[in-house]
Design a protein around this motif. Structure first.
Motif, PDB file in Angstrom:
ATOM      1  N   ASP A  28       0.840  -1.193   0.000  1.00 46.82           N
ATOM      2  CA  ASP A  28       0.000   0.000   0.000  1.00 46.82           C
ATOM      3  C   ASP A  28       0.882   1.253   0.000  1.00 46.82           C
ATOM      4  N   THR A  29       0.921   1.954  -1.123  1.00 47.48           N
ATOM      5  CA  THR A  29       1.781   3.130  -1.265  1.00 47.48           C
ATOM      6  C   THR A  29       1.426   4.213  -0.257  1.00 47.48           C
ATOM      7  N   ASP A  30       0.140   4.431  -0.020  1.00 55.45           N
ATOM      8  CA  ASP A  30      -0.272   5.452   0.948  1.00 55.45           C
ATOM      9  C   ASP A  30       0.267   5.144   2.345  1.00 55.45           C
ATOM     10  N   MET A  31       0.216   3.878   2.748  1.00 54.37           N
ATOM     11  CA  MET A  31       0.751   3.488   4.066  1.00 54.37           C
ATOM     12  C   MET A  31       2.244   3.786   4.151  1.00 54.37           C
ATOM     13  N   LEU A  32       2.966   3.435   3.101  1.00 52.12           N
ATOM     14  CA  LEU A  32       4.414   3.645   3.083  1.00 52.12           C
ATOM     15  C   LEU A  32       4.751   5.126   3.129  1.00 52.12           C
ATOM     16  N   LEU A  33       4.094   5.913   2.289  1.00 51.77           N
ATOM     17  CA  LEU A  33       4.341   7.358   2.275  1.00 51.77           C
ATOM     18  C   LEU A  33       4.029   7.993   3.629  1.00 51.77           C
TER      19      LEU A  33
ATOM     20  N   ASN B 170       5.370   3.705 -13.746  1.00 55.96           N
ATOM     21  CA  ASN B 170       4.239   2.791 -13.685  1.00 55.96           C
ATOM     22  C   ASN B 170       4.804   1.400 -13.440  1.00 55.96           C
ATOM     23  N   CYS B 171       4.476   0.828 -12.269  1.00 54.90           N
ATOM     24  CA  CYS B 171       4.860  -0.548 -11.952  1.00 54.90           C
ATOM     25  C   CYS B 171       3.716  -1.467 -12.362  1.00 54.90           C
ATOM     26  N   HIS B 172       3.998  -2.736 -12.473  1.00 54.57           N
ATOM     27  CA  HIS B 172       3.021  -3.722 -12.960  1.00 54.57           C
ATOM     28  C   HIS B 172       2.544  -3.297 -14.362  1.00 54.57           C
ATOM     29  N   TYR B 173       3.454  -2.720 -15.133  1.00 50.48           N
ATOM     30  CA  TYR B 173       3.122  -2.169 -16.450  1.00 50.48           C
ATOM     31  C   TYR B 173       2.509  -3.231 -17.359  1.00 50.48           C
TER      32      TYR B 173
ATOM     33  N   TYR C 184       2.079   5.945 -11.020  1.00 49.80           N
ATOM     34  CA  TYR C 184       0.703   5.729 -11.479  1.00 49.80           C
ATOM     35  C   TYR C 184       0.348   4.256 -11.381  1.00 49.80           C
ATOM     36  N   SER C 185      -0.655   3.967 -10.568  1.00 46.42           N
ATOM     37  CA  SER C 185      -1.182   2.613 -10.449  1.00 46.42           C
ATOM     38  C   SER C 185      -2.366   2.491 -11.395  1.00 46.42           C
ATOM     39  N   THR C 186      -2.204   1.720 -12.466  1.00 48.32           N
ATOM     40  CA  THR C 186      -3.307   1.536 -13.413  1.00 48.32           C
ATOM     41  C   THR C 186      -4.410   0.687 -12.810  1.00 48.32           C
ATOM     42  N   SER C 187      -4.063  -0.249 -11.932  1.00 45.55           N
ATOM     43  CA  SER C 187      -5.100  -1.106 -11.339  1.00 45.55           C
ATOM     44  C   SER C 187      -6.016  -0.315 -10.414  1.00 45.55           C
ATOM     45  N   ARG C 188      -5.478   0.709  -9.768  1.00 45.87           N
ATOM     46  CA  ARG C 188      -6.280   1.548  -8.871  1.00 45.87           C
ATOM     47  C   ARG C 188      -6.671   2.875  -9.520  1.00 45.87           C
ATOM     48  N   ASP C 189      -6.090   3.157 -10.701  1.00 52.01           N
ATOM     49  CA  ASP C 189      -6.292   4.423 -11.406  1.00 52.01           C
ATOM     50  C   ASP C 189      -6.009   5.612 -10.484  1.00 52.01           C
ATOM     51  N   VAL C 190      -4.832   5.529  -9.832  1.00 55.55           N
ATOM     52  CA  VAL C 190      -4.423   6.546  -8.873  1.00 55.55           C
ATOM     53  C   VAL C 190      -3.015   7.018  -9.218  1.00 55.55           C
ATOM     54  N   ILE C 191      -2.817   8.332  -9.109  1.00 58.69           N
ATOM     55  CA  ILE C 191      -1.469   8.893  -9.223  1.00 58.69           C
ATOM     56  C   ILE C 191      -0.997   9.233  -7.816  1.00 58.69           C
ATOM     57  N   TYR C 192       0.160   8.693  -7.459  1.00 57.24           N
ATOM     58  CA  TYR C 192       0.765   8.981  -6.168  1.00 57.24           C
ATOM     59  C   TYR C 192       1.808  10.073  -6.343  1.00 57.24           C
TER      60      TYR C 192
END
Length: 184
Positions: A94-99, A152-155, A133-141
């Motif tokens: 979870d990127t938000d948790m890490l940030l 973009n990971c999991h490209y 950019y997470s395409t699976s969540r359609d979110v830009i961190y």
């Protein structure tokens, strides 16, 4: 100079390409190395389970029998642990948790840039970038900007990445299992 090894994610699925990533980390370690494993992107109750997976990755890719001390990062002692680590590995999740967690530590970025190797996977890459950019969540961190990139990971080649077009930084696309090295 710090060597950043950025991984596209999915290492929990195993496979040769993921071993290549861990082999790249291990081959660059000194003969005796302290590696800090940061699991701030996963719930606390899963840390021990996840760590066993990564102990296996580091062990089976240690072809030169280096003495590697893997330490689990503690939220309470993180900056002290970071000072003594040669290498830091940031697991995805979870990127938000890490940030949210790393932003609590003053001088985090400066200390990170003193490390020999910084490796990250998925969320562990997004937080280092200007943008992820997470395409699976359609979110830009909005990352910490340690590296001047947008990633973009999991490209997946079929996904639309136009949301990244107007954002600052070199575009890096990482399929699961792929990694890229940046030296800064």
């Amino acid at each position: 100079m710090t060597k950043f090894i950025l991984h596209g994610g999915g290492e929990g699925q195993g496979g040769e390409t993921h071993d290549d990533f861990f082999c790249e980390i291990v081959k660059n370690l000194p003969q005796k190395a302290n590696v800090l494993c940061v699991y701030f992107a996963v719930p606390d109750e899963l840390v021990e389970q996840k760590h066993r997976v990564y102990e296996n990755y580091f062990s089976r890719n240690n072809m030169k029998n280096k003495e590697i001390d893997l330490e689990i990062a503690s939220k309470e002692k993180f900056m002290e642990q970071l000072k003594f680590a040669d290498t830091v590995y940031f697991r995805g999740g979870d990127t938000d948790m890490l940030l949210a967690q790393v932003q609590k530590y003053p001088n985090f970025k400066e200390e990170l840039l003193r490390k020999f190797i910084v490796a990250g996977s998925s969320a562990g890459v997004y937080f280092l970038a200007n943008y992820g950019y997470s395409t699976s969540r359609d979110v830009i961190y909005k990352g910490l900007g340690v590296l001047p990139i947008k990633v973009n990971c999991h490209y997946n080649e079929g996904k639309n990445l136009s949301k990244l077009d107007q954002l600052e930084g070199e575009l890096i696309l990482l399929k699961e299992g792929e990694f890229k090295i940046i030296e800064k």
